[in-house]
Design an enzyme around this catalytic site. Structure first.
Site, short mmCIF file in Angstrom:
data_model
loop_
_atom_site.label_atom_id
_atom_site.label_comp_id
_atom_site.label_asym_id
_atom_site.label_seq_id
_atom_site.Cartn_x
_atom_site.Cartn_y
_atom_site.Cartn_z
N LYS A 71 0.82 -1.22 0.00
CA LYS A 71 0.00 0.00 0.00
C LYS A 71 0.85 1.27 0.00
CE LYS A 71 -2.60 0.15 3.55
NZ LYS A 71 -1.64 0.86 4.42
N THR A 73 3.93 1.53 -0.93
CA THR A 73 4.67 1.57 -2.19
C THR A 73 3.81 2.13 -3.31
OG1 THR A 73 5.99 -0.33 -1.50
CG2 THR A 73 5.95 0.15 -3.85
N ARG A 94 2.39 8.35 6.92
CA ARG A 94 2.68 8.26 8.35
C ARG A 94 4.16 7.98 8.57
NH1 ARG A 94 -0.69 3.43 10.36
NH2 ARG A 94 -0.05 2.65 8.35
N LYS A 105 6.97 -6.46 10.54
CA LYS A 105 6.21 -5.79 9.50
C LYS A 105 7.09 -4.99 8.54
CE LYS A 105 2.48 -2.42 8.82
NZ LYS A 105 3.26 -1.40 8.11
N ALA A 273 -3.40 1.59 12.89
CA ALA A 273 -4.78 1.57 12.41
C ALA A 273 -5.60 0.46 13.07
CB ALA A 273 -4.81 1.38 10.90
N PHE A 301 -3.40 -0.44 7.20
CA PHE A 301 -4.03 -1.75 7.06
C PHE A 301 -5.16 -1.71 6.02
CE2 PHE A 301 -2.32 -2.37 11.52
CZ PHE A 301 -1.27 -3.17 11.11
N PHE A 381 3.30 -8.69 -8.90
CA PHE A 381 4.46 -9.44 -8.44
C PHE A 381 4.97 -10.27 -9.62
CE2 PHE A 381 3.09 -8.09 -4.40
CZ PHE A 381 4.05 -8.40 -3.44
N TRP A 409 7.03 -0.73 -7.76
CA TRP A 409 8.16 -1.27 -7.00
C TRP A 409 9.34 -1.52 -7.94
CZ3 TRP A 409 11.19 -5.67 -6.91
CH2 TRP A 409 11.95 -5.88 -5.73
#
Length: 556
Positions: A71, A73, A94, A105, A273, A301, A381, A409
């Protein structure tokens, strides 16, 4: 493929003064933290108040899985792509917490060729905001315990102190502690505990306050405990809001950094979150809106947590609703929601993808209830097959939603061009007509039920005896007209993290409510959600080091 850290270290950063000038901010209006970081001062923010605002784009996602969604990224890549299309765009994110950075994480600076930089600084101590919040939180604890020790003029019941100490690390040993041991001169013994800093109400307040005066007023409203006759005691009763504001006077100012492509990025505030409201600061978002035509921001999240809280808690404080919502999804994560184990994700599985799509479908429906245009970003991906990607696009189209593949990415701004074009078209062609999920005049029970039934897809809510008692007390105290901030597992729509996809027929259990009067909402604790995470068996910290010349190693 190079690691995020290698890509970051190989990027030639522009001086932050140059980035600020893109926004029309001169050096005298910056507070520099070295060559590549700065804070925006209040005189600059005050000068911007009369300027018109740009368009706001909210990036959220499906329920996260170990497969990864990307998210942050996509948020960074979309901002870079908008600028490549010659749209004046700014990113608002954030700040990362050291707990997840050192745990499992990871950071919150994006990844690959869609990162905010300097990544090492942002993911570690940055400009000291986390330390200021930790210090202010623990100063309040010290003032509170000292008051009880020094005669307890306010008649505070030590058994009913609800204010906890914090530390910006994952440390399960600190969840339950005893303080004040060692005899009369050491204090009054009582049960206490630690939360992670990003779960502190002071973090929430910092992210919702509009200026110093608002910050001070909110700090004064913090409920720290109750008297022997159950009267609430606040930080204002202790007369310490001025001292707490002093500790936060620099931390409240938004931080300005840049992406790999030189896109300005405001990185400020970092409430979780799943246990807080999960959005960056109102001041950072508002400042970005005044300085650009498009602001790309994220909520933590999945859309059931960060997305809902952005729309029902942050938007009323920001006084600006998103013009478009982007939901990030991956083929890999949807296959996990369809029952595939992590070690089998590289194998094409169209049936599992169809089954797991139920998760994304519910998030799409939920976000559309706010009457805001919704798009899907399919974060690619290398293991995704053409058949899977095509199927996911068609499944989204069947829901009447535009889905665009993104590869930011691997390819940076170029990988987000189609998504950026689609977002611009949606904003230009579809008028957002924001409607909140519930009304503040609704009862606490009605507001919780609205979230559970309309967002989670549950059939009802079960309130513990403690929660039932609290709702009556909150009505008596006049706290029942505040919004609800659900503290729930991020992995499922339900309060059971093992129920993936789009479960039905479940009931959410509210075990306890926590009044956050300074933040301006009531937290509803569900299931066994923790406000102090623990470390995994093999923390990410085991891969981290620093060379003799100060170069960071192993940070993602």
């Amino acid at each position: 493929m190079k690691s995020d850290l290698q890509i970051s270290q190989e990027t030639e950063l522009k001086p932050i003064i140059e980035i600020a000038r893109k926004l029309g901010i001169e050096e005298d209006n910056l507070e520099l933290y070295g060559k590549y970081k700065a804070k925006i001062n209040f005189s600059t923010m005050n000068q911007l108040k009369e300027k018109s605002e740009g368009h706001l784009i909210l990036v959220t996602s499906i329920n996260p899985t170990p497969a990864g969604e990307g998210k942050s990224t996509v948020t960074v890549g979309l901002g870079d792509a908008l600028n490549k299309l010659e749209k004046k765009a700014v990113i608002a994110l954030r700040e990362p917490s050291l707990g997840p950075v050192m745990g499992i994480k990871g950071g919150a600076a994006g990844g690959g060729y869609a990162q905010v930089l300097p990544m090492e600084d942002i993911n570690l101590h940055f400009t000291g905001d986390m330390h200021a919040i930790t210090s202010a939180n623990n100063a309040l604890s010290a003032f509170l315990d000292n008051h009880i020790h020094q005669g307890n003029e306010l008649n505070i019941d030590a058994r009913r102190v609800i204010w906890k100490r914090v530390v910006d690390l994952n440390d399960r040993e600190l969840r339950k502690v005893i303080v004040g041991l060692g005899g009369p001169i050491q204090g009054v013994p009582r049960e206490d505990g630690f939360d992670i800093t990003v779960a502190s109400e002071i973090m929430e307040i910092l992210c919702l306050a509009r200026d110093i005066d608002d910050l001070k007023a909110r700090l004064a409203r913090i409920v720290v405990g109750y008297t022997f006759d159950r009267h609430p005691i606040t930080a204002g009763d202790l007369k310490v809001e001025g001292a707490l504001t002093l500790l936060l006077k620099e931390a409240i100012k938004p931080n300005l950094v840049q992406t790999i492509y030189g896109t300005p990025a405001f990185v400020h505030g970092g409430p979780f979150a799943n246990i807080a409201h999960g959005c960056n600061s109102v001041l950072a978002t508002e400042t970005a809106l005044k300085l650009s035509d498009y602001v790309v921001t994220e909520a933590g999240f999945g859309a059931d947590l960060g997305g809902e809280k952005f729309l029902d808690i942050k938007v009323p404080n920001l006084k600006k609703a998103p013009n478009a919502i982007v939901i990030v999804a991956t083929v890999r994560a949807l296959k996990m929601h369809g029952g595939v184990t992590k070690d089998q994700l590289q194998i094409e599985n169209l049936e599992a993808l169809k089954k797991g799509f139920s998760n994304l479908k519910r998030h799409i429906r939920n976000m559309e209830t706010y009457r805001i245009p919704v798009l899907v970003a399919i974060n690619e991906f290398v293991t995704d097959t053409e058949a899977e990607l095509s199927l996911l696009e068609h499944l989204c189209e069947d829901q009447g939603v535009i889905a665009k593949r993104t590869s930011v990415w691997a390819h940076g701004a170029d990988g987000g061009i189609e998504l950026a074009k689609a977002v611009v078209r949606a904003i230009e062609n579809q008028q957002a007509d924001y409607r909140p999920l519930y009304q503040l005049e609704d009862t606490i029970e009605e507001k919780v039920e609205a979230i559970v039934k309309k967002i989670y897809g549950g059939v009802g809510v079960s309130f513990s005896k403690k929660a039932e008692k609290q709702t009556k007390e909150f009505v008596t105290n006049g706290w029942d007209k505040l919004p609800i901030c659900m503290a729930k597992t991020q992995y499922s729509f339900s309060d059971d993290p093992t129920l993936l996809g789009a479960p039905e027929g479940f009931t959410i259990t509210i075990r306890e409510f926590v009044p956050k009067l300074g933040a301006g909402f009531i937290v509803a604790l569900t299931g066994d959600v923790m406000t102090m995470p623990g470390l995994p068996k093999r923390p990410a910290a085991l891969n981290m080091d620093v060379t003799s010349d100060g170069e960071v190693i192993g940070l993602f």
